[in-house]
Every structure is written in structure tokens, then in C-alpha cells.
Design a protein around this motif. Sequence first.
Motif, short mmCIF file in Angstrom:
data_model
loop_
_atom_site.label_atom_id
_atom_site.label_comp_id
_atom_site.label_asym_id
_atom_site.label_seq_id
_atom_site.Cartn_x
_atom_site.Cartn_y
_atom_site.Cartn_z
N PHE A 14 0.67 -1.17 0.12
CA PHE A 14 0.00 -0.06 -0.13
C PHE A 14 1.05 1.35 0.25
O PHE A 14 1.94 1.27 0.82
CB PHE A 14 -1.06 -0.02 1.35
CG PHE A 14 -1.83 1.31 1.41
CD1 PHE A 14 -2.97 1.47 0.54
CD2 PHE A 14 -1.45 2.16 2.39
CE1 PHE A 14 -3.65 2.72 0.62
CE2 PHE A 14 -2.41 3.36 2.55
CZ PHE A 14 -3.22 3.63 1.64
N THR A 15 0.46 2.17 -0.86
CA THR A 15 1.19 3.73 -0.89
C THR A 15 0.03 4.40 -0.52
O THR A 15 -0.86 4.51 -1.11
CB THR A 15 1.74 3.74 -2.26
OG1 THR A 15 0.75 3.90 -3.20
CG2 THR A 15 2.73 2.90 -2.67
N HIS A 16 0.24 5.04 0.46
CA HIS A 16 -0.76 6.09 1.27
C HIS A 16 -0.43 7.39 0.42
O HIS A 16 0.40 8.16 0.75
CB HIS A 16 -0.44 6.24 2.67
CG HIS A 16 -1.62 6.75 3.38
ND1 HIS A 16 -2.12 7.71 3.17
CD2 HIS A 16 -2.10 6.31 4.80
CE1 HIS A 16 -3.29 7.91 3.86
NE2 HIS A 16 -3.22 7.23 4.87
N GLY A 17 -1.32 7.90 -0.20
CA GLY A 17 -1.25 9.08 -1.05
C GLY A 17 -1.65 10.38 -0.34
O GLY A 17 -1.96 10.16 1.04
N GLN A 18 -1.25 11.45 -0.66
CA GLN A 18 -1.43 12.66 -0.12
C GLN A 18 -2.84 13.07 -0.15
O GLN A 18 -3.44 13.74 0.90
CB GLN A 18 -0.50 13.80 -0.58
CG GLN A 18 0.90 13.39 -0.45
CD GLN A 18 1.38 13.54 1.02
OE1 GLN A 18 0.89 14.01 1.89
NE2 GLN A 18 2.56 12.79 1.23
N ALA A 19 -3.63 12.69 -1.07
CA ALA A 19 -5.12 12.90 -1.44
C ALA A 19 -5.93 12.11 -0.44
O ALA A 19 -5.64 11.27 -0.17
CB ALA A 19 -5.46 12.55 -2.77
N PRO A 20 -6.92 12.83 0.30
CA PRO A 20 -7.86 12.40 1.12
C PRO A 20 -8.49 11.26 0.82
O PRO A 20 -8.94 11.37 -0.44
CB PRO A 20 -8.65 13.65 1.40
CG PRO A 20 -8.17 14.72 1.02
CD PRO A 20 -7.36 14.31 -0.09
N LEU A 21 -8.49 10.17 1.49
CA LEU A 21 -8.97 8.61 1.08
C LEU A 21 -10.41 8.82 0.73
O LEU A 21 -10.80 8.11 -0.29
CB LEU A 21 -8.53 7.55 2.05
CG LEU A 21 -7.37 7.27 2.08
CD1 LEU A 21 -6.75 6.50 3.53
CD2 LEU A 21 -6.81 6.41 1.08
#
Length: 442
Positions: A68-75
Motif C-alpha cells: 500500500f502506498t498512502h497518497g497525500q489525497a484524502p482517502l
Amino acid sequence: MTEQKTAEFNQGLIDFIAASPTPFHATQAMAKRLKVSGFTELQESDTWSLEPGGRYYVVRNGSSIIAFTHGQAPLPEAGIRMFGAHTDSPCLKVKPNARIISSGYYQLGVEVYGGALLSTWFDRDLSLAGRVTFRSDSDSPESRLIDFKDPIAMVPSLAIHLDREANRNRSINAQTDIRPILMLADEDPDQFTFSALLLAQLQAQYPTVKVREILDFELCLYDTLSPAVVGLRKEFIASARLDNLLSCYVGLEAIINAQDTQSCLLVCTDHEEIGSASACGAKGPILDQFLQRLLPDISDRLRMLDASMMISADNAHGVHPNFAQKHDAEHGPVLNKGPVIKINANQRYATTSETSALFKMLCSQADVAVQSFVSRTDMECGSTIGPITSAEVGVKTLDVGVPTFAMHSTRELAGTKDAHSLCEVAKQYFARTQAPGHFAGR
């Protein structure tokens, strides 16, 4: 896409498959690659705190993995770009009481795992690999992966002189006909035990590990013939386990190269070939539990799922030139003509018109040709983790795959261009800024 990049990709794929004779080895290889690429391993027994910009992976049962790569955009607004595959392949698994003595030979009792094409297991140089659990010197159970690597067994065919109907009407009895031969039997049958064989292999691979007693094992046979690029123009890849380690490798390469703007997820689960109904299978809770820990609030999580999409990648049937009548004449994928969208009116595949349309757009953006597969209306087709994931998690899903010959054989065949093409589309998908699950105009 340059020929050099495709060749480099294929060499990486070949190396990965060669190092992955079992789901345990495949998962271990993916975990090592993720760790080297900056991903942090999570333990399910720990409390998690996943931060935007972070890159993580978690392993279950040693045979399934989520990266998993946790992006900066709100989930909740941006969703997750999900990509799924499976780590297992049809094979011959060793039974618990493995040793058989018959007509002066030591043999192995085996059980068929999944829908194996049994005829292809004859006259192959076979080795043995998997997981062994033992009582350690500290009197606690421990597990290690083993791989004999050398050809140590074979299932010889019965000579045609003893079965003149072999080329017209030979059936295979899975209980009696596919027992591999290991060696000649000693006069004293106690000279050889299967536990002693495993103990010797453990000591050879892990000389510092003290083993007091072999407790149990999960082992399978595999063909030692290395994957290879074949054909007069070197247009094909021949290998065991293309279904579905090829898709695992595609997803792995794509997520390693993903940026941290959008959240991306790769899930590769075990037991797809036998229905996925296990704690580490797609029909189990592995993905849903990960998403619950990622976003505990149910309302936010449902919003996230509405904005998300899953690409389920599993090999597709290429139209076989010797058996073209087995395919729908208008939907016969050709090797090296691009990835295949898999469609079935009875939800054996989870593709919808919207998820299919998005994939076609991604293919166009990546300058990749795309094909479609629908089975003959008078023939049942297989299925994938796609419908299972869609039903269990509630995420919009697409089923795709690379066209392949001889699926479930010990030696499958795919094109040299298609896996790399699918990877380029997966990279385009992971980089997409618009939430993949949002479709306008409803």
C-alpha cells in the motif's frame, strides 16, 4: 515502449517466477523487493499508524501479501487504485504420510491442488519446495521455506507398448497414476523416511538452525525447467506458473513505481485455484480487514470504496490455432496483441461497462492495444478473484489478463509484449488523479 525496456521487464519476470516455486516463495520474493524499494513491513499483531506519503506491506500466512502506498489525497474523496492477483497455481501437493514403497521404489503420495492439467506432469524433472514447521532447540514451533532445486523426482509415463490405446483413449487416475518416483527402495525400508529427508534439507539451507523434530509441512512438486523466451522470433515466454505469477509481478512493478499523490494498493492472495475461501484468500477477510484498519470510520470507508476501483488481473485464454472452435469467433485474443478485458454475463468476471471503458481509456493513454474475451455461450468459463472481491468488499471491479496458452499446464505460454504492456497500463492507472470509481452522468 522500447524493445530494451520490454526485454528488461521480461527478464525480471523470468527471474521472479524461477525464484517462486510456491506461493510462500512468491510472497517472500515480493516482500524482499518491496522492502528494498522503501516499503515498511507491518505486523498484524501491532497497532498501526499509517501516514500519508508512507509505503507499507503486510504478509498473511506467508502466502498472501498487501502492498500500500498512502497518497497525500484524502482517502474518502480520492479512493484507492487497487490491483489484485493470486499467488497460487495448480500443482501436486505432498500428502502427510508421504512415503510409499511399491515394486522396489520409493515414491511420494501426492494430492492434486486446483485444476491441474495432469497429463503435463509426466516425464518432467521435478523438484520439491514449500514450508516446513518443526520443533526448534528452544522447544517452540518454527517454520522455514525449503527448496530442493535439483530434480529429485519424476512421474514416468507408461510405455505405449503396454497401452496401445494411449494416443486415443488414456485416462489419468489421480490416486494411482501420478505418484512420483524418488529412488530405488533399500532392502531395509526404515533406511529412508520423509522426515529425515526434510531434516537434511533444512540443515543444508539453514545450518545454524537447530531442529529437534519435524512437525508438519506444506510442500509441492514443480518442474525444474527454467522459464525461457522461445519461438523463431523470440516472441513467447514459456514457463510454469505464468497463471498467475505474471500478474503478481505486473502489480509489483507498478506499485513500486507509483507516486505518493494517490493511494494505491496491490493485493496478491493465496488459494484462488481452489475457491479463495481461506483466511488468506480473496473470499476471506484479508483485504476488508486491511481497509478497516486503514480507515476505521465506516462512513469514511464507504465513501472511500465508492471512489475506488479494483483491477483483478488473471491470465486470459488466447485463441488456440489448433482448437479455434473452442473460442467465440468474435472474441479470440491473440498473444502479443495487448491485454484482455474479460467479460461474462453471469458474473464469472466482474467487469462492467464503466470499468471496462476506463481501462480502454488507460490503454489509449499508455499507447497499448486492448482485446476482449467472452467464452463460447455453450461453454462455462473459469472465474477469478474479481467477482469475489467485488462482492466481499463492495468495490467496482474490472477483470483483465494477459492472453495465454496451455493454462494450468506445467509449461504455459504467453507473449513477450503483453505483460509489459499490462504493466504500463497499471502504472497509468496508479497515476490517475481522478478517483477511478467516480463516473459522471448517472
